[in-house]
Design an enzyme around this catalytic site. Structure first.
Site, short mmCIF file in Angstrom:
data_model
loop_
_atom_site.label_atom_id
_atom_site.label_comp_id
_atom_site.label_asym_id
_atom_site.label_seq_id
_atom_site.Cartn_x
_atom_site.Cartn_y
_atom_site.Cartn_z
N HIS A 1 75.50 13.08 72.96
CA HIS A 1 75.58 13.11 71.33
C HIS A 1 75.75 11.64 71.09
O HIS A 1 76.47 11.04 71.75
CB HIS A 1 76.56 14.06 71.16
CG HIS A 1 76.43 14.24 69.40
ND1 HIS A 1 77.02 13.42 68.75
CD2 HIS A 1 76.19 15.57 68.87
CE1 HIS A 1 77.05 13.99 67.35
NE2 HIS A 1 76.40 15.07 67.61
N ASP B 1 83.41 14.71 76.53
CA ASP B 1 83.39 15.02 75.19
C ASP B 1 83.27 16.57 75.14
O ASP B 1 82.33 17.24 75.58
CB ASP B 1 82.04 14.55 74.78
CG ASP B 1 81.48 15.21 73.39
OD1 ASP B 1 81.93 16.20 72.87
OD2 ASP B 1 80.29 14.75 73.05
N GLN C 1 81.08 20.79 72.52
CA GLN C 1 80.50 22.17 72.92
C GLN C 1 81.27 23.11 73.94
O GLN C 1 80.98 24.00 73.84
CB GLN C 1 79.01 21.74 73.15
CG GLN C 1 78.19 21.15 72.36
CD GLN C 1 78.04 22.02 71.00
OE1 GLN C 1 78.02 23.32 71.08
NE2 GLN C 1 77.73 21.18 69.89
N LYS D 1 83.53 23.68 65.13
CA LYS D 1 82.83 24.36 66.16
C LYS D 1 83.32 25.46 66.88
O LYS D 1 82.92 26.06 67.60
CB LYS D 1 82.39 23.29 67.16
CG LYS D 1 81.44 22.31 66.51
CD LYS D 1 80.63 21.30 67.38
CE LYS D 1 80.18 19.92 66.88
NZ LYS D 1 78.82 19.97 66.25
N CYS E 1 71.27 14.69 66.87
CA CYS E 1 71.96 13.27 67.11
C CYS E 1 71.88 13.06 68.66
O CYS E 1 73.14 12.84 69.27
CB CYS E 1 73.47 13.77 66.79
SG CYS E 1 73.71 14.04 65.03
C1 LIG Z 1 78.08 17.46 72.39
C2 LIG Z 1 78.77 17.15 70.76
N1 LIG Z 1 79.63 15.73 70.74
C3 LIG Z 1 80.13 15.26 69.62
C4 LIG Z 1 79.77 16.01 68.47
C5 LIG Z 1 80.53 15.58 67.23
O1 LIG Z 1 81.25 16.54 66.64
P1 LIG Z 1 81.64 16.31 65.32
O2 LIG Z 1 80.66 16.07 64.32
O3 LIG Z 1 82.60 17.34 64.91
O4 LIG Z 1 82.63 15.28 65.17
C6 LIG Z 1 78.94 17.15 68.53
C7 LIG Z 1 78.54 18.13 67.53
O5 LIG Z 1 77.68 17.56 66.40
C8 LIG Z 1 78.43 17.70 69.78
O6 LIG Z 1 77.68 18.75 69.72
#
Ligand SMILES: Cc1ncc(COP(=O)(O)O)c(C=O)c1O
Ligand SMILES: Cc1ncc(COP(=O)(O)O)c(C=O)c1O
Lengths: 139, 401, 401, 139
Positions: free
Chosen positions: C115, C192, C195, C218, C358
């Site tokens: 991401h 990370d 998910q 999430k 993203c």
């Molecule tokens: C794999 C992953 N990493 C990071 C993020 C970023 O999370 P957040 O927008 O809650 O900071 C997301 C979600 O959008 C994600 O799916």
């Protein structure tokens, strides 16, 4: 309200006239303690004759509880050996933090601090000099 | 005087005489209900979906931005960055603008009455860039030293950052005059609005600063959200301090390009539910009217100053009259330590804060490690002050002073 | 299969077939009520007051920290930094750890399926330090290329950062094995967990990474809060990225010293109301049991993969079987653009996300600028999938494919 | 459901067989437009003979709405002068964004896009080529 139980005469006396404030020239053990949340500070310095506390200095600033606790602690440990101090420290700390408080009698003047048990936020004020003492001894 | 206590569920629930609103304010029912209602119906992530729930969420999120702009008189919602709070806003400016533009030897002018949030970020960027910090002092009566300020401007600071209202002294520096003088020397002007914006009508056009930051939670709104307003040309000069989703135009393996302002400063999922609560807080305050909020604040501050000045051995830190000061009143009582005061008052359901109020440099200037502080909001009334006074009298009794 | 739909007010309120849980999950009543109840009763700022409300608030805030530690098997609450979300957590590691320890030429190893939140912060710190980025690819079937990973480790990266589960492909890399191999070469390992943590039982002890970040929103929790877990010795090596109140031990005019970990990473007023909601989300998930959540996820994912594979001209991006994959399923349908799909599905109350998710670098590897993505959570059921399939059939009809 | 109104035959035809995709060698005016939220892209290039559009290229990728809108736009502006284009652009954009839509007739084939009015999120897809055209003309 049991505020009179907290702010006993003897506590205010130690707060206003703290004992053993003079810094030691060459302490054998020393530590500084800070309560980061309220900013209270305590410095503990000790000299020993053999295993027995010969000189004590407890200085700092903060609320009546932390400062009187430090002052009374200095008086209480004078002349005790390391072993006795660590037993006293442990038992005193337990008396303020464990569920059932008993044996006020064994603490002498220090027992005046038992009133703090009803004010959980303030317990750490009373403990600060003692945890600082523990640190000085274990360093 | 306002009479809005029934709007605040925490008061009915026993919050008592809550006199720590400068740390964080209670929330009106309208704010809580807006968040609860939103989160339980049309909630979805923003800026990401073509489906109805997501676009509704996005509109509500963007609504907070335009309401924020409106609330502080900004001409364009794009000048508003929604961030975590004052602290994050000021860090963004220090690291993102300062980190790009400060050079070794550049001066950053602060005041000794700043909250740590308006000191530490500047220390961090000074260390990184070689810039140096400089401070304006205060006068005997707890106001900013304006002559000192003018003298320090002669040294051509690159950044001038000051609080709109001191969270310790309550004093309100003349932001517009200071900003004008500072901008005339070419400095970037940053105003910490954490205490000012909740208590006075604020208009960024007439203040004339480059940046203004404030927090939702001190403004009857939720935690986790705040506002950084900036002149568009200054926002353009600022680098994002966080990277991630939503703030990019494009991401290649080895580099990325940024989205347009303000989105480039909002990496990742933003505080969406909080944005809805923030809108409700603006609406609630506008319903009362910020002029009325200010009048209430002034009247109550004067009452509190008067009552406190009658307590023996009580010493107020900060201006003693209601002029140019807000309702954050710091004091000490004889040799009773402020923490002891707080404990004693707490037994009477009077909540005051005791400590250094995240303003250690100021406490050093005042020559005391701690004070007690009573602070007010729209729901505060005379009885809260009266309860404070009775509690102080009990403290005097207990300590024999 | 779980049957918990009645716990989610948004479903009763007409959220329909919500299949965008990977972007953000709906919130159970327990989470909303915990926040609403707290904010309307004992709310006050934390870590700041000696009075009852503030200490109650502080205890509840710290409770979220210890619940977070428990939820991911950390041995000590002090290893948990409460932050704004995954994006902020990863930025803190990149700027705060990387900014201190990366040297020119040091390698940062990422994967092409990250991401943006796990790419852009590393690009930013690489630019600042002179470190260089490197990427592991994916296999034909949408899994991380493990052989490639091992080869890239030979180049001795200083940092290895990868996702616990791809938000596009759904694939779940073997985090523990990757972390072990990477740590054996002396690299810092960052996972990370955005998910992964909401969908699988996660135990940081057995994963063995240095840092793990995830988001509350999430995980059925509120927006505006997330968790950065770190090994204590790594947290000690990390510089704070924001300065302000609460994160300091002392502030002098020209420099400051930091509070102990984790507090030094939590400048300013934290997300307090959100912390209470986060605790409720942990409680809710633990009540169901993360093993049951994972089983539900697996069963539903298999059902969805099977149904989708029956749709003509539908192409799934990512693993086609339920092994080592979670319930985020990306796909395309003939030449129908994903945004058109999202609009068509939306008319049937089916919410899917369409776009680059993203993850632009990954989309480039897949050779498509956008996909549609359906993703599931505890409240998703077979009927949601069936509605998706019918909608896709309508789309095929409209586009004549 | 009025999805058939949105995805009319002519829209799908322009989506699948977009007109005027060939890049111009030396455009007199050009601009690139991106919808940052969905990633749709459109490039517009123009050449003029005097004040009149002689050559048009509209390229990009994205959904059927943005791409068909671009393709139809290219057809619609061929042979118009700057003034006429800017009037058309303004009127077409207004027809999608203002409260009351009338005058479908004046837009010819472009009128097929009026179905998008019922899908507010998608309106900006239909507008993207036009705002990009405006940019090319004002540069
Ligand atoms: C794999 C992953 N990493 C990071 C993020 C970023 O999370 P957040 O927008 O809650 O900071 C997301 C979600 O959008 C994600 O799916
Ligand atoms: C003057 C001032 N500036 C900055 C802050 C920091 O605000 P926050 O903690 O909401 O980031 C505060 C509040 O604590 C404040 O009173």
């Amino acid at each position: 309200m049991a505020l009179e139980e907290l702010y006993r005469e003897v506590i205010l006396d130690h707060y206003r006239n703290p004992r053993n404030r003079t810094a030691l020239e060459e302490p054998h053990a020393a530590a500084e303690g800070v309560n980061p949340l309220c900013g209270d500070e305590v410095t503990v310095e000790l000299t020993f004759g053999g295993d027995v506390v010969a000189g004590v200095s407890v200085r700092g600033h903060g609320c009546s509880i932390s400062q009187s606790s430090g002052s009374m602690m200095g008086e209480a440990i004078k002349g005790l050996d390391r072993e006795a101090i660590s037993v006293l420290s442990r038992r005193f700390q337990e008396s303020l933090t464990s569920e059932d408080s008993n044996s006020e009698s064994e603490f002498g003047e220090l027992a005046a601090l038992q009133g703090v048990r009803r004010y959980p936020v303030r317990v750490k004020c009373a403990l600060l000099p003692w945890t600082t003492l523990d640190e000085a001894l274990s360093a | 005087m306002l009479d809005v206590r029934q709007d605040f569920p925490a008061i009915a629930a026993g919050a008592g005489h809550f006199l720590d609103s400068a740390a964080s304010a209670l929330k009106p029912r309208a704010v809580l209900e807006a968040m609860n209602q939103f989160a339980g119906t049309v909630y979805a992530n923003v800026h990401r979906g073509a489906y109805r729930l997501s676009t509704t969420s996005t509109e509500l999120y963007e609504k907070a931005r335009s309401r924020a702009a409106e609330f502080i008189g900004a001409s364009n919602p794009d000048e508003v960055v929604l961030c975590r709070g004052t602290t994050t806003g000021l860090n963004m400016v220090a690291a993102g603008w300062g980190g790009e533009h400060l050079r070794p030897g550049d001066r950053i002018l602060l005041t000794v009455m700043e909250h740590h949030a308006n000191i530490v970020p500047w220390q961090m960027v000074a260390r990184r860039t070689g810039a140096v910090l400089d401070y304006v002092g205060i006068t005997e009566d707890g106001h900013l030293d304006r002559d000192g300020f003018v003298r320090k401007l002669d040294l051509q600071p690159r950044v001038v950052a000051f609080t709109g209202m001191s969270n310790v002294l309550g004093s309100i520096p003349p932001a517009a005059a200071l900003a004008e003088a500072a901008r005339a020397t070419g400095a970037l002007v940053v105003v910490d609005g954490a205490q000012l914006v909740p208590h006075r009508p604020v208009d960024v056009q007439s203040i004339g600063a480059d940046f203004l930051a404030f927090s939702g939670h001190k403004l009857l709104g939720p935690t986790g959200i705040g506002v950084l307003w900036g002149r568009p040309e200054r926002l353009e000069e600022m680098e994002p301090t966080e990277g991630g989703g939503e703030m990019i135009a494009n991401v290649e393996l080895d580099h990325s390009t940024w989205a347009r302002i303000p989105h480039r400063f909002e990496a990742g999922t933003p505080p969406i539910i909080e944005a809805v609560g923030l809108t409700a807080a603006f609406d609630y305050l506008d319903e009362i009217g910020m002029e009325s909020v200010a009048a209430h604040d002034a009247e109550l501050t004067n009452y509190a100053l008067k009552r406190l000045s009658e307590v023996e051995q009580l010493r107020i830190q900060g201006p003693l009259t209601g002029e140019d000061r807000g309702g954050a009143i710091s004091f000490t009582l004889g040799d009773v330590h402020p923490h002891d005061l707080a404990t004693i008052l707490d037994q009477r359901q009077v909540s005051v804060r005791a400590g250094h109020h995240c303003a250690k440099p100021l406490m050093r200037v005042l020559g005391m490690p701690a004070t007690a502080r009573a602070s007010i909001s729209v729901y505060t009334n005379n009885e809260d002050i009266d309860a404070l006074i009775s509690g102080l009298e009990e403290a005097s009794g207990l300590f024999g002073i």
